[in-house]
Design a protein around this motif. Structure first.
Motif, short mmCIF file in Angstrom:
data_model
loop_
_atom_site.label_atom_id
_atom_site.label_comp_id
_atom_site.label_asym_id
_atom_site.label_seq_id
_atom_site.Cartn_x
_atom_site.Cartn_y
_atom_site.Cartn_z
N LEU A 66 0.87 -1.13 0.17
CA LEU A 66 0.21 -0.05 -0.06
C LEU A 66 0.93 1.19 -0.01
CD1 LEU A 66 -2.88 -1.07 2.35
CD2 LEU A 66 -3.08 -1.01 0.05
N GLN A 67 0.32 2.30 -0.84
CA GLN A 67 1.27 3.58 -0.82
C GLN A 67 0.50 4.69 0.10
OE1 GLN A 67 0.29 2.81 -5.05
NE2 GLN A 67 2.23 3.93 -5.47
N ALA A 68 -0.55 4.33 0.65
CA ALA A 68 -1.22 5.24 1.51
C ALA A 68 -1.32 4.18 2.80
CB ALA A 68 -2.48 5.99 1.08
N VAL A 69 -1.10 4.65 4.02
CA VAL A 69 -1.65 3.88 5.04
C VAL A 69 -2.24 4.69 6.22
CG1 VAL A 69 0.36 2.73 4.82
CG2 VAL A 69 0.66 4.59 6.31
N THR A 70 -3.03 3.84 6.86
CA THR A 70 -3.69 4.50 8.20
C THR A 70 -3.57 3.74 9.49
OG1 THR A 70 -5.74 2.96 7.96
CG2 THR A 70 -5.84 4.81 6.53
N ASP A 71 -3.95 4.39 10.62
CA ASP A 71 -3.85 3.60 11.55
C ASP A 71 -4.91 2.59 11.97
OD1 ASP A 71 -5.96 5.12 12.40
OD2 ASP A 71 -5.26 6.44 14.07
N GLY A 72 -5.53 2.25 11.00
CA GLY A 72 -6.30 1.26 11.00
C GLY A 72 -7.62 1.60 11.99
N LEU A 131 0.83 8.47 13.81
CA LEU A 131 0.70 7.59 12.58
C LEU A 131 1.74 8.04 11.54
CD1 LEU A 131 -0.57 5.62 10.53
CD2 LEU A 131 -2.12 7.55 9.92
N LYS A 132 1.98 9.43 11.54
CA LYS A 132 2.79 10.15 10.42
C LYS A 132 4.25 9.57 10.96
CE LYS A 132 4.29 14.32 8.12
NZ LYS A 132 4.26 13.58 6.66
N GLY A 133 4.56 9.75 12.10
CA GLY A 133 6.13 9.28 12.49
C GLY A 133 6.09 7.90 12.17
N ALA A 134 4.92 7.04 12.59
CA ALA A 134 5.29 5.41 12.18
C ALA A 134 5.43 5.41 10.77
CB ALA A 134 4.01 4.82 13.00
N ALA A 141 0.61 9.14 4.83
CA ALA A 141 -0.10 8.79 6.08
C ALA A 141 -1.43 9.35 6.01
CB ALA A 141 0.72 9.37 7.41
N ARG A 142 -2.41 8.80 5.83
CA ARG A 142 -3.72 9.30 5.58
C ARG A 142 -4.79 9.50 6.94
NH1 ARG A 142 -6.72 5.76 1.68
NH2 ARG A 142 -5.78 6.65 0.07
N GLN A 143 -5.46 10.53 6.88
CA GLN A 143 -6.40 10.50 7.88
C GLN A 143 -7.70 10.38 7.56
OE1 GLN A 143 -5.69 11.16 11.35
NE2 GLN A 143 -7.84 10.79 11.48
N ILE A 186 -9.67 20.04 10.41
CA ILE A 186 -8.86 19.61 9.22
C ILE A 186 -7.61 20.81 9.07
CG2 ILE A 186 -8.97 19.80 6.60
CD1 ILE A 186 -11.77 18.93 6.54
N LEU A 187 -7.50 21.87 9.58
CA LEU A 187 -6.69 22.65 9.32
C LEU A 187 -5.63 22.24 10.55
CD1 LEU A 187 -8.19 26.21 8.46
CD2 LEU A 187 -6.70 24.98 7.10
N ALA A 188 -6.01 21.71 11.41
CA ALA A 188 -5.10 21.23 12.61
C ALA A 188 -4.50 20.00 12.02
CB ALA A 188 -5.96 20.91 13.92
N PHE A 189 -5.21 19.09 11.22
CA PHE A 189 -4.14 17.89 10.88
C PHE A 189 -3.34 18.45 9.85
CE2 PHE A 189 -8.56 15.49 11.59
CZ PHE A 189 -7.92 14.71 12.53
N TYR A 190 -3.66 19.38 8.90
CA TYR A 190 -2.79 19.95 8.08
C TYR A 190 -1.58 20.23 8.62
CZ TYR A 190 -0.86 22.44 4.04
OH TYR A 190 -0.13 22.89 3.12
N ALA A 191 -1.80 21.36 9.99
CA ALA A 191 -0.58 21.74 10.58
C ALA A 191 0.30 20.57 11.19
CB ALA A 191 -0.97 22.71 11.68
N ALA A 192 -0.24 19.49 11.33
CA ALA A 192 0.60 18.24 12.16
C ALA A 192 1.19 17.58 10.73
CB ALA A 192 -0.39 17.42 12.58
N GLY A 193 0.94 17.99 9.48
CA GLY A 193 1.57 17.34 8.39
C GLY A 193 0.96 16.61 7.46
N CYS A 194 -0.34 16.56 7.74
CA CYS A 194 -1.20 15.51 6.88
C CYS A 194 -1.37 16.41 5.56
CB CYS A 194 -2.63 15.42 7.52
SG CYS A 194 -4.08 14.38 6.80
#
Length: 380
Positions: A66-72, A131-134, A141-143, A186-194
């Motif tokens: 998979l090229q995009a992953v989640t934390d399940g 998730l992004k770190g992992a 890393a998809r949210q 959503i903007l908070a996720f973006y600021a976290a690198g999403c």
């Protein structure tokens, strides 16, 4: 009819072989959650187990290609309610009845208002940071989050209408506050690198379900007006976001312990409203059974959008016939170019922590099978 071109690789989400997001919870995680519920371990100890299992899950997703992953969704009980509970003015509430599925009923929980909806912080943001770190830098890393329309739908439930109207006698203010809280998250996720957000939305599955349409007509609700309200709210949430944030939507038709919701119906009644929403890069649409109808609605897809065909079922472990899958893709190509098609299971493997009725081995085998077919089609 669509004019076909040579197969192309994709470098951004959605990818040619993809996932919807949730995975079966491993036994170690189930045991830890039960121990936490019984007061046998602390929240921090539960978090350590979640961290360990998410790291393992990310590695397994990489191994299957998979090229995009989640934390399940391993830190969640529900695909949607846990997210709603993270907003200010919302609480977890036990009610008399759960959601009704074909032959099953879920746990009786909901999200109910205690005050005005707002965003100050959200636990999912730190979940994403982990998730992004992992995930590292070699995969996306998809949210995944439930749609704003889904939140409104929850607040419109008969059990919640009284509290919703008491706090928001003005519906426009309710919709506005939902949109503001969502956009802030959503903007908070973006600021976290999403850079990849997937929005899950069962409302559209309901709005094209023949049984639900009949019920809404019976109680005097204009289904077309309701659909336009959902579309307007969803579009407000995803408008004006950073250009490098890819936003997709998954339309769900019910996915609980391998059952579904409603009686079914094709996308035709709502497709123009659904596909008119701007700023979605791709639509994950369920086409795993005849309940979803034919591919004709895909003729309304915009030229810059992908459709991820959910031709494979996450509800059972048996592998679909490759011949049947290839035949269905040929049918879809009558309405949309091959290079605007991707493949995935129709939904996640565990929309709630109970999970669907298949094994983890079958879950991974199915994803590997989807990759195999995609590589054959697009010469990857």
């Amino acid at each position: 009819m669509s004019t076909q071109t040579e197969p192309e690789k994709r470098t951004v989400t959605p990818f040619r072989y993809d996932i919807v997001g949730s995975f079966l919870r491993p036994q170690a995680l189930k045991d830890a959650r039960l121990k936490f519920k019984n007061g046998e371990i602390t929240a921090e100890q539960l978090k350590e187990v979640e961290n360990d299992e998410i790291v393992k899950l990310v590695q397994k997703q990489k191994e299957v290609g998979l090229q995009a992953v989640t934390d399940g969704e391993f830190r969640r009980s529900w695909w949607h309610l846990d997210f709603f509970w993270g907003f200010d003015g919302v609480e977890r509430t036990i009610i008399d009845q759960g959601y009704q599925f074909n032959g099953a009923q879920s746990r009786p929980e909901t999200a109910r208002l205690t005050g005005k909806i707002s965003y100050s912080s959200h636990p999912f943001v730190s979940h994403y940071e982990f998730l992004k770190g992992a995930a590292g830098d070699d995969v996306v890393a998809r949210q995944s989050i439930p749609a704003a329309a889904q939140f409104l739908f929850e607040l419109d439930r008969a059990e919640n209408q009284e509290s919703t109207k008491a706090i928001y006698p003005n519906r426009e203010e309710l919709i506005s506050d939902i949109a503001k809280a969502y956009k802030a998250s959503i903007l908070a996720f973006y600021a976290a690198g999403c850079r990849s957000i997937q929005i899950d939305d069962c409302t559209w599955g309901a709005l094209c379900d023949e049984q639900f349409i009949a019920f809404m007509n019976q109680v005097g609700v204009n289904v077309d007006k309701y659909a336009n309200e959902f579309a307007g709210l969803n579009e407000e949430v995803v408008s004006g976001l950073p250009e490098d944030l890819v936003v997709t939507i998954h339309v769900c038709r019910g996915n609980y312990v391998s059952t579904y919701a409603g009686v079914g119906g094709g996308y035709e009644p709502i497709v123009q409203t659904l596909l008119s929403i701007n700023n979605y890069s791709g639509y994950y649409l369920e086409f795993d059974t005849e309940r979803a109808g034919d591919f004709k609605p895909l003729r309304f897809l915009k030229d810059n959008q992908q459709v991820v065909l959910g031709l494979f079922s996450s509800k059972f472990g048996e592998l679909e016939s490759k011949e049947d899958i290839l035949k269905r893709i040929e049918e879809a190509k009558q309405y949309v170019d091959l290079n605007r098609i991707c493949l995935s299971p129709q939904c996640g493997f565990a929309s709630t922590e109970e999970g669907n009725h298949l094994t983890e081995e079958q879950q991974w085998r199915k994803l590997a099978y989807i990759k195999e077919i995609a590589e054959e089609i697009w010469n990857l």
